[in-house]
Every structure is written in C-alpha cells, then in structure tokens.
Design an enzyme around this catalytic site. Structure first.
Site, short mmCIF file in Angstrom:
data_model
loop_
_atom_site.label_atom_id
_atom_site.label_comp_id
_atom_site.label_asym_id
_atom_site.label_seq_id
_atom_site.Cartn_x
_atom_site.Cartn_y
_atom_site.Cartn_z
N ASP A 13 0.86 -1.18 0.00
CA ASP A 13 0.00 0.00 0.00
C ASP A 13 0.90 1.24 0.00
OD1 ASP A 13 -1.75 2.10 0.52
OD2 ASP A 13 -3.04 0.87 1.80
N HIS A 14 0.90 1.96 -1.10
CA HIS A 14 1.83 3.07 -1.27
C HIS A 14 1.47 4.28 -0.41
CE1 HIS A 14 5.30 4.69 -3.03
NE2 HIS A 14 5.11 4.33 -4.29
N ARG A 15 0.32 4.25 0.23
CA ARG A 15 -0.04 5.36 1.11
C ARG A 15 0.76 5.34 2.41
NH1 ARG A 15 -6.42 4.19 0.94
NH2 ARG A 15 -5.51 2.12 1.30
#
Length: 498
Positions: free
Chosen positions: A310-312
């Site tokens: 999850d790049h967040r």
C-alpha cells in the site's frame, strides 16, 4: 441512424473483424433485449447514432422529405441471382452462456477483490539464487526422515524468512485506515502471517482461503512450522474458524507451486503488504541444458519474489529493503539456518554460501581439486566420529571439525552436483560430491561413530570400509531382534562390571 435489427436483417459488415461480436450481441438482443447493455440495446433498436461512420454504417433515412431529387445516371442493370438464406450451422452456434449466481466464499472473494481495486499499490521484484535454500532443506529433511519427523517445505523456510524480514523492516507490517475521515497509519503489535491456500472442491472448481498464523514473530521455527501445518490441515479438512481469518497483517502467496515464475497478487484492505513467491527453477535459457553442463558451469536455480504494498503508508525503498533482507537471510546471513537447525534439533551445522571456483577439467588446478576430494574422504574415515550424533542430551551445540568441512578443501555447494573420482567409495569409482558426502556421513557421522584408521592391518580396515560405506540395506525384523538382544546383553555386562 443505425439500422433496426430484426429477425431478417443483420448488422452491416462495416465492423470488419469485429462483426462476430455484433452478431453475437444481436442474437442475445433478439432472445432477451434486457440481456445486453444500454449501448447495444440502443444500437439494435435504432435509438442511437454512432459518431463513427466506419464502425456504425448508416442506413438510408426513411424520413427524408419528399421532393425532386437530382438523380445520378442510371447504371446498366446487371442480373443478380437470388441468394438463398443460409441457416446458421448448429455446430458453430456458441449458444447462450450459462450464468450462475456467485454465493458463499466465492461471493466474499468477489467483494474483497472489488474492494482491492481502491488501494493505490506498487510492486517491488527481486530474484535471488535458491541453491543454499535447497541444500539446507535437503539436510533438514534427511534428518527428519530418519526419525519420522515430517517434512519441511520451501514455503516453510521462505515464510519464516518473510517473518524475520518483516521484524527487521516493521514498516512492511503497517496498513492504512481512515478514522473520522482522517488518514491513519496502523502498526500492529505482532506479525500475523496470512497464508493463501488454494482449495479444490468436490466438483473440481477452486477457491481461495487465507487464514493466518497469529504472532508468528514470537515463535521459534519449530513452533512456526507446527502452526503452519495446523492451519493448512484444518483448512483442507473444513475445520477452519472465523478467528483464523481475523487480524491478518501481511500475506504470503505461493503460485510457484503451479509453475508461476512471478506474480503480482491483489492486496486486501486492512493489510499493508502481500508477498508473491514464484517457482524455483532454472532461467528459461538453461531449462533444456544438460544437467552436467549446468553443474560444471555453476548455473543454479533461482526464485523470484514480489512485494506488493500500500503506497499510502509504505514507500518503495522500504519494500526494496525488505526483499533485500529476505535475500540475505536465504543466503544464510545472521545465523538464519543455524537458528532453524537448532530449533529442529538437527545435530549438524548448515551448509554455507560461497562463491564458486571451478578449474578447467584436465588442468593442474582441477587435478589438485580432485586430490582434495580424496583427502576429504580419508579424513571422514579418520575423524568422522568427531561430528557423529552421540549426544542425546544436546549439551554441546553442533560444530564442524575443520578437517571435515568441505570449505577447508576449497569445495562449495556448487561442487555438490559435480562428479569426482572416489577411489571405490561404497563400491563406486565416480560420484557427485553430494553423494560422496552423503555416503561418508551415513557411514561415520550418524548415531554410531567408528574410529578404526589406526589399525595396522590393511585387510581389517578394508573390511570395515566395505561394511560401513554405502550400505543402505534396511535390516529385517529378525536382524533387528538380534541387534536388540546383543545390545541388551552388552548393557547387562556393563552393569555387572560396574
């Protein structure tokens, strides 16, 4: 205006190679107008005008105003033979597709997959050699087989490496959550490793279960191995519970078991990372090569691993460092295999990673290497008993005597599949180094140690060698009873002497 399609008129062939699709959609429209999308419904009912004059050819407008129209010169009439309508061939009729509502676990999977589309993910990929992983797994399983202790798979070892790597890079265990409309990073207290288990139903269809091993980071490898087997067995026997699916923080999926080399799996909401493990195999350009040539050139099998995150809440550098840590562990750094051997009660030291050096066959360095193999065989006959498994209480940690360590002689894991002369070891004049080591260790380093090379009579030493080396015959029940009787007599005599 598009043509109104009915039982006797069909779509124009201006769709080119896509005409089959138009024909198929037309049949569906005629059977059930509600079964096609609004766009197809409008086209076949003549309610829409296409902006593409090529894709949607127009028909003459029946509502054109009446009046004098300049006519083009008439062409000579050409008689045209009537064409009989051709009925569709039943064999070529695709028929109506069967539709069935997705229910139960399949429906949950659909919902989860739809939810996964909202996650902004990225993927890191790393390929590394699997040679040391294969060798140490073989040592572990050989020992477990002798005592009926089960089997360790590649996924057990790789999963353990993932747990250790996540412990070193805890950011990979985080996930994203919105609280009161505000973004939050969630950091779990432990690593709950999800296992993607492919299940085949009785009707041949397949489904996916993803239970998790809770608090895997607090376990020893033996405990992890037992928890892994327990989760898989309960999944396959229908004894899994809802609690097994709760709280997963990171997931491991292994499509390599069906030959997939690399996979980018879907990340589920509530998790930060999913790891995909590809098949262990030779690069494609070497898959048809002679195994002896591969051994001589030092070409080993490789494994590709992906980290989808999850790049967040996880950055690309963290994912890359995580895969690098897995790579380092599977190459034996920081006592990775030593810890596993200790947990599993393996009374030997694991194999070590080393660079390959292989001289040209027939050269002087090659002859020297062959001589060192003879020296190694002799040293196992002389000192093999020093690393035999003679300590049932495990009071001392396993150690390798320098004169029994192949690395002392410039021999590495890359030499295990190469053939060397043996001097008639176990009745064979030539064997791979792996078989050579297996033969001398079975003879002198298991639960019985033999020290006999000090004997002055060559015939006596030769007799012991012939009867100890390369003997794999399992004694029958009568022989086992005789051995037990002799051991009992020897024990009683020892007590009498004391």
């Amino acid at each position: 205006m598009p043509p109104v399609v009915n039982e006797t008129t069909g779509p124009d062939d201006g769709f080119g190679s896509n005409a089959w699709l138009v024909d198929q959609m037309q049949r569906r429209f005629l059977d059930d107008p509600a079964s096609v999308s609004a766009e197809w419904h409008a086209y076949f009912s003549g309610e829409a005008v296409s902006a593409d004059p090529v894709a949607t050819p127009t028909a003459p407008d029946a509502a054109a105003p009446a009046g004098p129209v300049a006519a083009a010169p008439a062409a000579p009439a050409v008689p045209v033979a009537p064409v009989a309508p051709v009925a569709p061939t039943p064999a070529n009729d695709p028929g109506e597709p069967e539709s069935a509502e997705i229910r139960g676990p399949g429906k949950v999977i659909v919902e989860r997959m739809e939810a996964s589309r909202e996650l902004p993910t990225a993927t890191s990929v790393r390929t590394f050699p699997s040679k040391l992983l294969e060798v140490n797994r073989r040592i572990i399983n050989n020992q477990l087989t002798r005592f009926g202790g089960g089997k360790v798979s590649f996924t057990h070892l790789i999963g353990w490496a993932v747990v250790k790597a996540v412990t070193a890079r805890p950011a990979m265990n985080t996930s994203y959550r919105e609280v009161d409309g505000k973004p939050h990073r969630v950091t779990p207290a432990n690593v709950n490793l999800g296992l993607a288990i492919d299940m085949e139903r009785k009707d041949g269809t397949r489904t996916l279960l993803v239970p998790s091993i809770k608090s895997a980071d607090t376990m020893t490898f033996q405990e992890f191995w037992g928890a892994y087997e327990d989760v898989v067995n309960r999944s396959r026997t229908g004894k899994i519970t809802p609690d097994d699916f709760a709280g997963t923080t990171i997931t491991l999926t292994n499509p390599g078991t069906v030959g997939t080399v690399q996979s980018v799996p879907r990340l589920m909401p509530g998790q930060g990372t999913i790891v995909g493990v590809g098949a262990i195999g030779y690069p494609p350009e070497y898959q048809a090569a002679d195994s002896r040539v591969l051994a001589q050139t030092g070409v080993g099998r490789v494994i590709t691993m992906t980290s989808t995150y999850d790049h967040r809440v996880i950055q690309g550098a963290e994912s890359g460092l995580f895969l690098r840590r897995v790579h380092q562990l599977l190459l034996g750094e920081d006592g990775f295999y030593d810890e596993i051997f200790e947990a599993m009660g393996i009374p030997y030291v694991p194999a070590r990673w080393a660079d390959d050096t292989n001289p040209e066959p027939g050269s002087r360095p090659w002859a020297e290497k062959q001589a060192r193999v003879f020296q190694l065989i002799n040293m196992y006959r002389v000192r093999g008993h020093l690393i035999a498994d003679l300590d049932p209480l495990r009071q001392e940690p396993p150690a390798i005597h320098a004169e029994l360590d192949p690395i002392t002689y410039g021999l590495t894991i890359w030499d295990l599949d190469r053939e060397f002369a043996t001097g008639n070891l176990g009745g064979k004049t030539q064997m791979t180094l792996g078989n050579i080591l297996g033969t001398v260790r079975d003879a002198y380093c298991r639960t019985i140690g033999i020290e006999y090379m000090h004997i002055q009579e060559p015939d006596q030493k030769r007799w012991i060698q012939v009867h100890a080396e390369g003997r794999t015959d399992e004694p029958d029940d009568e022989a086992k009873r005789r051995i037990l009787k002799k051991l009992t007599q020897a024990g009683a005599f020892e007590r009498f002497l004391h």
